[in-house]
Design a protein around this motif. Structure first.
Motif, short mmCIF file in Angstrom:
data_model
loop_
_atom_site.label_atom_id
_atom_site.label_comp_id
_atom_site.label_asym_id
_atom_site.label_seq_id
_atom_site.Cartn_x
_atom_site.Cartn_y
_atom_site.Cartn_z
N LEU A 7 26.13 -0.47 5.74
CA LEU A 7 26.08 0.13 4.58
C LEU A 7 27.00 -0.31 3.38
O LEU A 7 26.50 -0.43 2.23
N PRO A 8 28.01 -0.55 3.65
CA PRO A 8 28.92 -1.13 2.48
C PRO A 8 28.66 -2.55 1.97
O PRO A 8 29.00 -2.56 0.79
N TYR A 9 27.92 -3.22 2.50
CA TYR A 9 27.47 -4.66 2.28
C TYR A 9 26.16 -4.54 1.51
O TYR A 9 25.89 -4.95 0.55
N SER A 10 25.21 -3.93 2.29
CA SER A 10 23.81 -3.90 1.65
C SER A 10 23.35 -2.50 1.05
O SER A 10 22.34 -2.50 0.17
N GLY A 11 23.92 -1.62 1.03
CA GLY A 11 23.56 -0.26 0.76
C GLY A 11 22.37 0.07 1.48
O GLY A 11 22.12 -0.49 2.69
N ASP A 12 21.79 1.04 1.22
CA ASP A 12 20.65 1.81 2.07
C ASP A 12 19.34 1.77 1.01
O ASP A 12 19.22 1.16 -0.07
N ILE A 13 18.22 1.72 1.71
CA ILE A 13 16.97 1.63 1.16
C ILE A 13 16.83 2.61 0.06
O ILE A 13 16.40 1.93 -1.11
N TYR A 14 17.26 3.74 -0.09
CA TYR A 14 17.28 4.62 -1.11
C TYR A 14 17.84 4.06 -2.23
O TYR A 14 17.28 4.01 -3.23
N SER A 62 0.82 -1.16 0.12
CA SER A 62 -0.12 -0.02 -0.01
C SER A 62 0.76 1.40 -0.19
O SER A 62 2.02 1.24 0.13
N LEU A 63 0.46 2.30 -0.30
CA LEU A 63 1.03 3.81 -0.11
C LEU A 63 1.61 3.79 1.14
O LEU A 63 2.93 4.30 1.16
N VAL A 64 1.04 3.66 2.00
CA VAL A 64 1.35 3.72 3.67
C VAL A 64 2.55 2.93 3.79
O VAL A 64 3.63 3.14 4.34
N GLN A 65 2.51 1.51 3.46
CA GLN A 65 3.48 0.61 3.44
C GLN A 65 4.93 1.16 2.89
O GLN A 65 5.86 0.75 3.31
N LYS A 66 4.64 1.69 1.69
CA LYS A 66 5.69 1.99 0.94
C LYS A 66 6.53 3.25 1.34
O LYS A 66 7.62 3.40 1.63
N GLN A 67 5.73 4.11 2.17
CA GLN A 67 6.26 5.51 3.07
C GLN A 67 6.91 4.78 4.20
O GLN A 67 7.88 5.32 4.56
N GLN A 68 6.39 3.69 4.68
CA GLN A 68 7.04 3.19 6.03
C GLN A 68 8.36 2.46 5.34
O GLN A 68 9.44 2.52 6.26
N LEU A 69 8.56 1.83 4.52
CA LEU A 69 9.55 1.08 3.84
C LEU A 69 10.55 2.13 3.62
O LEU A 69 11.83 1.91 3.85
N ASP A 70 10.22 3.31 3.17
CA ASP A 70 11.02 4.48 2.85
C ASP A 70 12.07 4.82 4.18
O ASP A 70 13.24 5.38 3.93
N THR A 71 11.66 4.42 5.36
CA THR A 71 12.28 4.80 6.48
C THR A 71 13.15 3.68 7.05
O THR A 71 13.87 3.86 8.11
#
Length: 166
Positions: free
Chosen positions: A29-36, A12-21
């Motif tokens: 970070l060097p291994y997985s990167g970030d969500i962005y 859902s739009l709300v879940q996508k917004q939650q995932l953004d956080t």
């Protein structure tokens, strides 16, 4: 707590917004990167059939994310009959609760639903990423025995081969 691995596009739009956080620990970070970076890879790819994103929901709250790739998005080291796992990220506030393991347990079924023709899953992991190596090997992935120079250090290739029960 109920967990399920779902395709990104079904959120859902709300879940996508939650995932953004979603945030991983800085040392990850060097291994997985970030969500962005992971979402950017997914959403701007010119070959959407070759990449899919999946979120792990815990009681409908996104707590982890991963990418799967197929041709033409496969890395050079992967077998063309496989899908490759990338950017597995568990939110730093949710780590240690079994969500990485839950992702790996649900991944074979999700991958086969996305691409029924695949024969295996593959990933590349930094040999010094002890926690990730322990997670993957503990979930039944098999180390190919090959190491190669990666972005951060030496990387190991691991494989999950589908059986008739998958």
């Amino acid at each position: 707590m109920e967990t399920r691995l779902v395709p990104y596009e079904t959120l859902s739009l709300v879940q996508k917004q939650q995932l953004d956080t979603l945030q991983v620990h800085p040392e990850q970070l060097p291994y997985s990167g970030d969500i962005y970076c992971a979402l950017n890879s997914l959403l701007v790819n010119p070959n959407p059939a070759g990449i899919k994103g999946f979120a792990l929901l815990a009681d409908d709250l996104p707590v982890a994310f991963l990418l799967l790739k197929r041709p033409p998005c496969l890395p050079h080291w992967a077998d063309e009959h496989s899908a490759t796992l990338h950017a597995l990220q568990v939110d730093r506030h949710q780590q240690g609760r079994g969500f990485g393991k839950a992702c790996l347990q649900a991944l074979p079924a999700a991958a086969l639903q996305a691409w029924p023709q695949i024969k295996a899953l593959e990933l590349s992991v930094d040999a010094d990423n002890v926690a990730a190596m322990r997670l993957y090997l503990g979930a039944g992935w098999v180390d190919s025995g090959e190491a190669y120079r990666g972005r951060v250090g030496y990387e190991r290739r691991l494989r999950w081969t589908f059986t008739s029960e998958a």
